[in-house]
Design a protein around this motif. Sequence first.
Motif, mmCIF file in Angstrom:
data_model
loop_
_atom_site.group_PDB
_atom_site.id
_atom_site.type_symbol
_atom_site.label_atom_id
_atom_site.label_comp_id
_atom_site.label_asym_id
_atom_site.label_seq_id
_atom_site.Cartn_x
_atom_site.Cartn_y
_atom_site.Cartn_z
ATOM 1 N N GLY A 148 -16.596 40.171 -36.009
ATOM 2 C CA GLY A 148 -17.711 40.873 -37.085
ATOM 3 C C GLY A 148 -18.942 40.330 -36.834
ATOM 4 O O GLY A 148 -19.265 39.234 -36.033
ATOM 5 N N THR A 186 -10.297 46.486 -38.424
ATOM 6 C CA THR A 186 -10.039 46.238 -39.830
ATOM 7 C C THR A 186 -9.406 44.811 -39.953
ATOM 8 O O THR A 186 -9.027 44.593 -38.963
ATOM 9 C CB THR A 186 -9.367 47.405 -40.700
ATOM 10 N N GLN A 187 -9.523 44.470 -41.088
ATOM 11 C CA GLN A 187 -8.854 43.202 -41.313
ATOM 12 C C GLN A 187 -7.072 43.314 -41.040
ATOM 13 O O GLN A 187 -6.757 42.455 -40.547
ATOM 14 C CB GLN A 187 -8.705 42.685 -42.871
ATOM 15 N N GLY A 188 -6.636 44.385 -41.272
ATOM 16 C CA GLY A 188 -5.313 44.707 -41.063
ATOM 17 C C GLY A 188 -5.194 44.654 -39.638
ATOM 18 O O GLY A 188 -4.023 44.327 -38.976
ATOM 19 N N ASP A 189 -5.901 45.233 -38.564
ATOM 20 C CA ASP A 189 -5.940 45.411 -37.304
ATOM 21 C C ASP A 189 -5.951 43.831 -36.690
ATOM 22 O O ASP A 189 -5.205 43.632 -35.770
ATOM 23 C CB ASP A 189 -7.225 46.226 -36.884
ATOM 24 N N LYS A 190 -6.841 43.106 -37.219
ATOM 25 C CA LYS A 190 -6.994 41.846 -36.804
ATOM 26 C C LYS A 190 -5.790 40.870 -37.069
ATOM 27 O O LYS A 190 -5.146 40.492 -36.049
ATOM 28 C CB LYS A 190 -7.932 41.090 -37.485
ATOM 29 N N ILE A 191 -5.195 41.012 -38.095
ATOM 30 C CA ILE A 191 -3.893 40.272 -38.586
ATOM 31 C C ILE A 191 -2.849 40.740 -37.584
ATOM 32 O O ILE A 191 -2.186 39.958 -37.062
ATOM 33 C CB ILE A 191 -3.718 40.415 -40.057
ATOM 34 N N GLU A 251 -15.641 47.380 -34.747
ATOM 35 C CA GLU A 251 -15.183 46.253 -35.604
ATOM 36 C C GLU A 251 -13.651 46.650 -36.068
ATOM 37 O O GLU A 251 -13.718 47.770 -36.659
ATOM 38 C CB GLU A 251 -16.267 45.985 -36.431
ATOM 39 N N ARG A 296 -13.430 53.646 -37.545
ATOM 40 C CA ARG A 296 -14.034 52.206 -37.612
ATOM 41 C C ARG A 296 -15.736 52.069 -37.384
ATOM 42 O O ARG A 296 -16.249 52.967 -36.731
ATOM 43 C CB ARG A 296 -13.411 51.425 -36.746
#
Length: 127
Positions: free
Chosen positions: A112, A34-39, A32, A15
């Motif tokens: 981010g 990833t988008q997948g981690d956040k979702i 930071e 990351r």
Amino acid sequence: MTDTPTFRKPIGMPRKEHKRIRLGADEYAICEPTQGDKISMLDKAQKAGEVNEKYQPVDGLAAYGFIARVAITCLYFPGGARRVFTDEDLEAVRMEAWLEEYQADFIKAFGGPSLEEAKGNSETTPS
């Protein structure tokens, strides 16, 4: 005879590092996600009843639990490829003193870069 090329799947890639911190005698990286981690993290927080449908914490205790989830999502061993904690560590992380100390860094890494940071120095300079 030529060697057959070996192909590696780009899974588990490091990351982007936001900041290095020291906890005790060891160094860690706030990265930071990833988008997948956040979702995935937001979905878990919602299922746990910590956030409402707008992803806002429902109360003070839930807000601190949310910050602990963000920390779990963002804290990596140096290199950014392997997380330090898993979801099972949530209660332990919630009680750590360093969580309060670095919560702003975790939140910033999770969100981010700001628009200003992303733009950088984009103003034209006079010639």
